[in-house]
Design an enzyme around this catalytic site. Structure first.
Site, short mmCIF file in Angstrom:
data_model
loop_
_atom_site.label_atom_id
_atom_site.label_comp_id
_atom_site.label_asym_id
_atom_site.label_seq_id
_atom_site.Cartn_x
_atom_site.Cartn_y
_atom_site.Cartn_z
N HIS A 187 0.36 -1.33 0.12
CA HIS A 187 0.31 0.31 -0.02
C HIS A 187 0.59 1.04 0.07
O HIS A 187 0.42 2.06 -0.65
CB HIS A 187 -1.43 0.26 1.17
CG HIS A 187 -2.03 -1.45 1.02
ND1 HIS A 187 -2.06 -2.49 1.74
CD2 HIS A 187 -3.11 -0.75 1.04
CE1 HIS A 187 -3.36 -2.93 1.60
NE2 HIS A 187 -3.55 -2.52 0.95
N ASP A 259 -4.59 -6.25 -8.30
CA ASP A 259 -5.30 -5.70 -6.49
C ASP A 259 -5.42 -4.29 -6.99
O ASP A 259 -5.25 -3.30 -7.96
CB ASP A 259 -3.13 -6.34 -5.40
CG ASP A 259 -4.26 -5.89 -4.40
OD1 ASP A 259 -5.81 -5.14 -4.00
OD2 ASP A 259 -3.04 -5.96 -3.05
#
Length: 371
Positions: A187, A259
């Site tokens: 992230h 993702d």
């Protein structure tokens, strides 16, 4: 599956986005209805309670319609990655479930989760985690994985995904080709795995091979660089990994999700338009853009323009759209038919019994360890 879709609709089937709020924005519903989205991913910000979640899913399903039923997905793994509040079932972490080594109980737990998801209209669970917890310093996987032994992870993951799919919810195993031995959170940054191919075949890949052999409906890529497979290229953007390895060698036949393309591992290095096109060409069938609707619009525009210019890319988009639509039509959102049926399922007897049996098994295991 042959598709007779306008190019804007064809490319739209590849985009699964997120949005703010408990009510789906009018522009998002319009995009779904017009075919410029293929579904939605829900987060805690969208699902404050069971009633609001049901209304939201009903609105999304109605916008998609019977010809293009949407993916309505959520991360309901258990443990620290759980989106739905009480009275929905919250399982312990996958690690604690894996430690029980009780595959029938794990399958029952997954079936209970799936029953509740299906009751509100969610047809896709971004679970189970197929990563092997091989690095204690990993900041993002840890107890989300079933364990540290690849064989045990594979057996647990197969039981879980089969339980989900037996109850009519699509499973999505993650994060291919294995995020377990990283020391960075994707992230925030782009992790690299330096292991050779032999180590990957021994540790990282077995759970994914097992899941594919068990008929997992979908997988999700990892935003990681695996030097032995494609030096310098994130797996999400790597044709060597997403197509040659996953489909050609392992034999995966389901839908491959990227993702979230807004994560810094990708977004810090690539414009979203560039990343989206590269991910589709690599072999991703569905692109997650989890927050900003303007970025979703930019992705859609980029795919359409590239498909207009390049016939081979258009063929790749058509292949991806066919996979996505085929899976969605096989498992459309089907919320519970009545409040009474809903109340019987969500937080109902089956869910309570599963939690009781898990706690009993954990207690027995603790007692054995103490003797």
């Amino acid at each position: 599956m042959r598709l007779d879709l306008e190019l804007e609709v064809l490319c739209g089937q590849l985009i699964v986005g997120g949005f703010d709020g408990v009510e789906p924005p009018a522009r998002y519903l319009k995009a779904l209805a017009e075919g410029r989205r293929g579904g939605a991913i829900l987060f805690r910000r969208n699902v404050p309670d069971a009633a609001a979640t049901t209304r939201l899913c009903q609105a999304l399903a109605a916008a998609g319609g019977p010809e293009r039923p949407p993916f309505i997905g959520i991360d309901q793994e258990g443990g620290r990655v759980t989106r739905l509040p009480a009275p929905f079932l919250t399982l312990p972490s996958m690690r604690s479930l894996g430690e029980l080594a009780d595959l029938p109980l794990l399958r029952r737990a997954a079936r209970a989760v799936a029953s509740e998801l299906r009751a509100v209209g969610i047809n896709l669970n971004f679970a189970p985690v197929l990563d092997v917890d091989s690095n204690p310093a990993n900041p993002i996987i840890g107890d989300r994985a079933f364990g540290r032994d690849p064989g045990a992870v594979a057996r647990s993951a197969v039981a879980f995904l089969e339980g989900l799919q037996e109850e009519g919810v699509l499973a999505c195993g993650k994060h291919f080709p294995g995020h377990g031995d990283t020391a960075l959170d994707s992230h925030l940054a782009l992790p690299t795995i330096a292991h050779g191919r032999g180590r990957l075949d021994e540790i990282e890949l077995p759970p994914f091979r097992a899941a594919c052999g068990a008929g997992v409906a979908s997988l999700m890529t990892a935003h990681i660089v695996v030097e032995a497979l494609d030096p310098g290229v994130p797996a999400t953007l790597s044709r060597s990994i997403c197509t040659d390895l996953l489909r050609g060698e392992i034999g995966f036949e389901g839908v491959l999700f990227s993702d979230d393309l807004e994560m810094a591992a990708i977004a810090a290095h690539h414009a979203v338009e560039e990343a989206a096109a590269a991910a589709v060409w690599a072999g991703c069938d569905a692109l997650l853009v989890c927050h900003r609707e303007d970025l979703q619009d930019r992705v859609h525009e980029a795919l359409v323009r590239k498909a207009e210019r390049e016939p081979r890319f258009r063929e790749r988009c058509a292949e991806a759209a066919a996979r996505c639509l085929g899976l969605r039509r096989r498992c459309p959102p089907r919320p519970a038919s009545s409040p009474a049926a809903f109340a019987e399922i969500v937080g109902g007897p089956a869910s309570r019994a599963v939690l009781e049996d898990i706690e009993r098994a954990r207690g027995a295991r603790g007692a054995e360890a103490a003797t």
